[in-house]
Motif scaffolding. Sequence first.
Motif, short mmCIF file in Angstrom:
data_model
loop_
_atom_site.label_atom_id
_atom_site.label_comp_id
_atom_site.label_asym_id
_atom_site.label_seq_id
_atom_site.Cartn_x
_atom_site.Cartn_y
_atom_site.Cartn_z
N ALA A 106 0.83 -1.21 0.00
CA ALA A 106 0.00 0.00 0.00
C ALA A 106 0.87 1.26 0.00
O ALA A 106 1.94 1.29 0.61
CB ALA A 106 -0.91 0.01 1.23
N ALA A 108 0.22 3.97 1.52
CA ALA A 108 0.28 4.51 2.88
C ALA A 108 1.38 3.83 3.69
O ALA A 108 1.98 4.45 4.58
CB ALA A 108 -1.07 4.35 3.56
N ASP A 127 -3.53 13.27 -0.58
CA ASP A 127 -4.88 12.82 -0.84
C ASP A 127 -5.45 12.12 0.39
O ASP A 127 -4.73 11.76 1.33
CB ASP A 127 -4.88 11.87 -2.04
CG ASP A 127 -6.27 11.62 -2.59
OD1 ASP A 127 -7.19 12.37 -2.24
OD2 ASP A 127 -6.44 10.65 -3.37
N ARG A 128 -6.75 11.87 0.37
CA ARG A 128 -7.46 11.30 1.53
C ARG A 128 -7.01 9.89 1.87
O ARG A 128 -7.17 9.43 3.00
CB ARG A 128 -8.96 11.31 1.26
CG ARG A 128 -9.36 10.60 -0.01
CD ARG A 128 -10.82 10.82 -0.35
NE ARG A 128 -11.09 10.45 -1.73
CZ ARG A 128 -12.28 10.52 -2.31
NH1 ARG A 128 -13.32 10.94 -1.60
NH2 ARG A 128 -12.44 10.20 -3.57
N TYR A 129 -6.46 9.15 0.90
CA TYR A 129 -6.06 7.77 1.15
C TYR A 129 -4.81 7.66 2.00
O TYR A 129 -4.47 6.58 2.48
CB TYR A 129 -5.88 7.03 -0.18
CG TYR A 129 -7.13 7.03 -1.01
CD1 TYR A 129 -8.26 6.30 -0.60
CD2 TYR A 129 -7.23 7.79 -2.18
CE1 TYR A 129 -9.43 6.32 -1.34
CE2 TYR A 129 -8.40 7.81 -2.92
CZ TYR A 129 -9.49 7.08 -2.51
OH TYR A 129 -10.65 7.11 -3.24
N SER A 132 -4.14 9.10 8.25
CA SER A 132 -4.38 8.36 9.48
C SER A 132 -3.80 9.20 10.60
O SER A 132 -2.95 10.07 10.36
CB SER A 132 -3.72 6.97 9.47
OG SER A 132 -2.31 7.08 9.52
N ARG A 151 -11.47 11.65 4.45
CA ARG A 151 -12.76 11.06 4.08
C ARG A 151 -13.91 11.79 4.77
O ARG A 151 -13.75 12.34 5.86
CB ARG A 151 -12.78 9.57 4.43
CG ARG A 151 -11.86 8.73 3.57
CD ARG A 151 -11.94 7.26 3.98
NE ARG A 151 -11.26 6.39 3.05
CZ ARG A 151 -9.97 6.09 3.10
NH1 ARG A 151 -9.21 6.62 4.06
NH2 ARG A 151 -9.42 5.27 2.22
#
Length: 232
Positions: A106, A108, A127-129, A132, A151
Amino acid sequence: IKVTGKSGISQARTRLGSNPVKELHDAVIKPIAGRDTRGAWYRQWHLVTLDGSTMETADNRENEAAFGRPGASRGRSGYPQIRFASLVENGTHVLFGTQLAGYHTAEATLAKEVIPHLEAGMLCLADRYFFSFELWQKAQSTGADLLWRVRKNLLLPCFKRLPDCSYLSRIYASRQDRRTDTNGIDVRVIEYVLEGSGSGDIYRLLTTILNPEAAPAQELAALYCERWEIET
């Protein structure tokens, strides 16, 4: 005098391995923008973007074993692919702090090793992905400022509405921390809809810049569009 041939140089590089080359890359590849570089600055901040993508590699067994392939509805995909995450200097498109892995890793996950390359004075878009609590906290600890999309289902209560219609809120690592209001991080929230898009989607941005006079919400919303630098 015996001059080393091309094959000898190639064999020596193979024996050397990739670690010295990676260390050389990390030491040499740095942001290069000057104050007059177009698109590299927003007010006093040096603009960078945290993002990721993939690259195709030669279609052989070694690369397939090392990196994997994306899925395909019929048969198999054409080439093995490398996943990478990087910081991009807006305005020059220099990629620095880059981390590579197999296709199924991933972005992230790779971002955890990219973030330490941020510095004070930078404004990092993402970006939103990528969001955390852990990554946000790690990125903020570098001294850089952040402007990340999140998100729509992230719980962000409004503690104070600001003159530019943004508001102050707080993020937490866990529900328990939220209930007890401990270990939270203060953030500023900017919500907007893109006119003319027809979708009605609400964009939600978080920033570490809590003072709206230092960076008005309308300017930050427009600035976020420059996140697409890595795609070019």
